[in-house]
Design a protein around this motif. Structure first.
Motif, PDB file in Angstrom:
ATOM      1  N   THR A   1       0.832  -1.201   0.000  1.00  0.00           N
ATOM      2  CA  THR A   1       0.000   0.000   0.000  1.00  0.00           C
ATOM      3  C   THR A   1       0.871   1.258   0.000  1.00  0.00           C
ATOM      4  OG1 THR A   1      -1.776  -1.144   1.165  1.00  0.00           O
ATOM      5  CG2 THR A   1      -1.800   1.262   1.262  1.00  0.00           C
ATOM      6  N   GLN A   2       1.920   1.258   0.818  1.00  0.00           N
ATOM      7  CA  GLN A   2       2.807   2.418   0.885  1.00  0.00           C
ATOM      8  C   GLN A   2       3.544   2.640  -0.432  1.00  0.00           C
ATOM      9  OE1 GLN A   2       2.845   4.646   3.523  1.00  0.00           O
ATOM     10  NE2 GLN A   2       1.090   3.361   4.000  1.00  0.00           N
ATOM     11  N   GLU A   3       3.973   1.557  -1.073  1.00  0.00           N
ATOM     12  CA  GLU A   3       4.639   1.681  -2.378  1.00  0.00           C
ATOM     13  C   GLU A   3       3.678   2.236  -3.424  1.00  0.00           C
ATOM     14  OE1 GLU A   3       6.225  -2.186  -3.277  1.00  0.00           O
ATOM     15  OE2 GLU A   3       7.667  -2.092  -1.634  1.00  0.00           O
ATOM     16  N   THR A   4       2.439   1.783  -3.385  1.00  0.00           N
ATOM     17  CA  THR A   4       1.425   2.282  -4.323  1.00  0.00           C
ATOM     18  C   THR A   4       1.186   3.769  -4.101  1.00  0.00           C
ATOM     19  OG1 THR A   4       0.369   0.111  -4.421  1.00  0.00           O
ATOM     20  CG2 THR A   4      -0.957   1.998  -5.120  1.00  0.00           C
ATOM     21  N   LEU A   5       1.080   4.181  -2.845  1.00  0.00           N
ATOM     22  CA  LEU A   5       0.881   5.605  -2.552  1.00  0.00           C
ATOM     23  C   LEU A   5       2.064   6.446  -3.029  1.00  0.00           C
ATOM     24  CD1 LEU A   5      -0.685   5.479   1.022  1.00  0.00           C
ATOM     25  CD2 LEU A   5      -1.795   6.199  -1.097  1.00  0.00           C
ATOM     26  N   ALA A   6       3.277   5.950  -2.830  1.00  0.00           N
ATOM     27  CA  ALA A   6       4.461   6.685  -3.286  1.00  0.00           C
ATOM     28  C   ALA A   6       4.442   6.827  -4.801  1.00  0.00           C
ATOM     29  CB  ALA A   6       5.731   5.976  -2.831  1.00  0.00           C
ATOM     30  N   PHE A   7       4.080   5.765  -5.496  1.00  0.00           N
ATOM     31  CA  PHE A   7       3.994   5.801  -6.954  1.00  0.00           C
ATOM     32  C   PHE A   7       2.937   6.811  -7.410  1.00  0.00           C
ATOM     33  CE2 PHE A   7       2.320   4.004 -11.001  1.00  0.00           C
ATOM     34  CZ  PHE A   7       3.457   4.191 -11.770  1.00  0.00           C
ATOM     35  N   LEU A   8       1.792   6.815  -6.749  1.00  0.00           N
ATOM     36  CA  LEU A   8       0.727   7.767  -7.104  1.00  0.00           C
ATOM     37  C   LEU A   8       1.160   9.212  -6.856  1.00  0.00           C
ATOM     38  CD1 LEU A   8      -2.406   5.834  -5.815  1.00  0.00           C
ATOM     39  CD2 LEU A   8      -1.758   6.262  -8.198  1.00  0.00           C
ATOM     40  N   LYS A   9       1.938   9.437  -5.797  1.00  0.00           N
ATOM     41  CA  LYS A   9       2.450  10.786  -5.529  1.00  0.00           C
ATOM     42  C   LYS A   9       3.396  11.237  -6.643  1.00  0.00           C
ATOM     43  CE  LYS A   9       2.038  10.715  -0.514  1.00  0.00           C
ATOM     44  NZ  LYS A   9       2.753  10.736   0.762  1.00  0.00           N
ATOM     45  N   VAL A  10       4.249  10.321  -7.115  1.00  0.00           N
ATOM     46  CA  VAL A  10       5.161  10.643  -8.219  1.00  0.00           C
ATOM     47  C   VAL A  10       4.361  10.976  -9.473  1.00  0.00           C
ATOM     48  CG1 VAL A  10       6.906   9.677  -9.774  1.00  0.00           C
ATOM     49  CG2 VAL A  10       7.121   9.358  -7.308  1.00  0.00           C
ATOM     50  N   LEU A  11       3.323  10.195  -9.743  1.00  0.00           N
ATOM     51  CA  LEU A  11       2.476  10.467 -10.914  1.00  0.00           C
ATOM     52  C   LEU A  11       1.799  11.829 -10.800  1.00  0.00           C
ATOM     53  CD1 LEU A  11       0.733   7.051 -11.641  1.00  0.00           C
ATOM     54  CD2 LEU A  11       2.452   8.198 -13.026  1.00  0.00           C
ATOM     55  N   ALA A  12       1.288  12.151  -9.627  1.00  0.00           N
ATOM     56  CA  ALA A  12       0.626  13.441  -9.428  1.00  0.00           C
ATOM     57  C   ALA A  12       1.615  14.589  -9.620  1.00  0.00           C
ATOM     58  CB  ALA A  12       0.002  13.507  -8.038  1.00  0.00           C
ATOM     59  N   LEU A  13       2.827  14.436  -9.084  1.00  0.00           N
ATOM     60  CA  LEU A  13       3.856  15.467  -9.251  1.00  0.00           C
ATOM     61  C   LEU A  13       4.212  15.627 -10.726  1.00  0.00           C
ATOM     62  CD1 LEU A  13       5.934  17.444  -8.116  1.00  0.00           C
ATOM     63  CD2 LEU A  13       7.473  15.504  -7.793  1.00  0.00           C
ATOM     64  N   THR A  14       4.360  14.517 -11.418  1.00  0.00           N
ATOM     65  CA  THR A  14       4.680  14.555 -12.852  1.00  0.00           C
ATOM     66  C   THR A  14       3.575  15.254 -13.631  1.00  0.00           C
ATOM     67  OG1 THR A  14       5.969  12.528 -12.650  1.00  0.00           O
ATOM     68  CG2 THR A  14       5.244  13.141 -14.865  1.00  0.00           C
ATOM     69  N   ASN A  15       2.331  14.911 -13.339  1.00  0.00           N
ATOM     70  CA  ASN A  15       1.209  15.560 -14.024  1.00  0.00           C
ATOM     71  C   ASN A  15       1.203  17.061 -13.772  1.00  0.00           C
ATOM     72  OD1 ASN A  15       0.185  13.284 -15.255  1.00  0.00           O
ATOM     73  ND2 ASN A  15      -1.255  12.837 -13.597  1.00  0.00           N
ATOM     74  N   ARG A  16       1.487  17.469 -12.538  1.00  0.00           N
ATOM     75  CA  ARG A  16       1.516  18.892 -12.209  1.00  0.00           C
ATOM     76  C   ARG A  16       2.629  19.595 -12.987  1.00  0.00           C
ATOM     77  NH1 ARG A  16       3.002  19.488  -6.689  1.00  0.00           N
ATOM     78  NH2 ARG A  16       1.248  18.132  -6.300  1.00  0.00           N
ATOM     79  N   GLN A  17       3.791  18.958 -13.084  1.00  0.00           N
ATOM     80  CA  GLN A  17       4.903  19.559 -13.820  1.00  0.00           C
ATOM     81  C   GLN A  17       4.577  19.685 -15.304  1.00  0.00           C
ATOM     82  OE1 GLN A  17       8.118  16.993 -12.601  1.00  0.00           O
ATOM     83  NE2 GLN A  17       8.747  18.398 -10.979  1.00  0.00           N
ATOM     84  N   VAL A  18       3.890  18.708 -15.860  1.00  0.00           N
ATOM     85  CA  VAL A  18       3.488  18.776 -17.276  1.00  0.00           C
ATOM     86  C   VAL A  18       2.504  19.931 -17.468  1.00  0.00           C
ATOM     87  CG1 VAL A  18       2.201  17.582 -19.097  1.00  0.00           C
ATOM     88  CG2 VAL A  18       3.962  16.361 -17.804  1.00  0.00           C
ATOM     89  N   GLU A  19       1.521  20.034 -16.564  1.00  0.00           N
ATOM     90  CA  GLU A  19       0.533  21.120 -16.660  1.00  0.00           C
ATOM     91  C   GLU A  19       1.188  22.490 -16.548  1.00  0.00           C
ATOM     92  OE1 GLU A  19      -2.273  20.206 -13.595  1.00  0.00           O
ATOM     93  OE2 GLU A  19      -3.141  18.530 -14.730  1.00  0.00           O
ATOM     94  N   GLU A  20       2.243  22.597 -15.746  1.00  0.00           N
ATOM     95  CA  GLU A  20       2.933  23.871 -15.554  1.00  0.00           C
ATOM     96  C   GLU A  20       3.986  24.129 -16.626  1.00  0.00           C
ATOM     97  OE1 GLU A  20       4.458  23.604 -11.579  1.00  0.00           O
ATOM     98  OE2 GLU A  20       2.473  23.773 -10.670  1.00  0.00           O
ATOM     99  N   GLY A  21       4.112  23.220 -17.575  1.00  0.00           N
ATOM    100  CA  GLY A  21       5.072  23.391 -18.657  1.00  0.00           C
ATOM    101  C   GLY A  21       6.519  23.187 -18.243  1.00  0.00           C
ATOM    102  N   LYS A  22       6.731  22.486 -17.156  1.00  0.00           N
ATOM    103  CA  LYS A  22       8.090  22.251 -16.657  1.00  0.00           C
ATOM    104  C   LYS A  22       8.645  20.951 -17.229  1.00  0.00           C
ATOM    105  CE  LYS A  22       7.359  24.697 -12.322  1.00  0.00           C
ATOM    106  NZ  LYS A  22       7.329  24.589 -10.863  1.00  0.00           N
ATOM    107  N   THR A  23       8.623  20.846 -18.531  1.00  0.00           N
ATOM    108  CA  THR A  23       9.137  19.655 -19.192  1.00  0.00           C
ATOM    109  C   THR A  23      10.210  20.047 -20.202  1.00  0.00           C
ATOM    110  OG1 THR A  23       7.430  19.767 -20.903  1.00  0.00           O
ATOM    111  CG2 THR A  23       6.936  18.437 -18.955  1.00  0.00           C
TER     112      THR A  23
END
Length: 93
Positions: free
Chosen positions: A52-74
């Protein structure tokens, strides 16, 4: 998963703790412990908790990545790999 089937009062936990702990390994469903009619704690197998903790960590990374894409930080992949290769070459010198 039906948590309602895994609800136990704290008195049951006190009387059957070793049995509950043993069954957690075979039954991946968590056990909800209630006190005065309210859910107060969850008992879960350590392996299931770690998963469960590994899944949550993975989801946090995905959320951070999505936020960076939305902010044009790619950056283009080629540019990023070139920077990584340069860092590796510099560190080996």
């Amino acid at each position: 998963m039906k948590l309602s089937e895994q609800v136990k009062p704290i008195s049951y936990l006190k009387a059957h703790a070793p049995e509950i702990i043993r069954t957690l390994k075979d039954n991946p469903q968590p056990v909800v412990i209630i006190l005065h009619g309210e859910a107060k704690a969850i008992l879960q197998d350590v392996g299931q908790y770690e998963e469960t903790q590994e899944t949550l960590a993975f989801l946090k990374v995905l959320a951070l990545t999505n936020r960076q894409v939305e902010e044009g930080k790619t950056h283009p992949a080629g540019e990023s790999f070139a920077r990584i290769r340069k860092r590796l070459a510099d560190s080996q010198s």
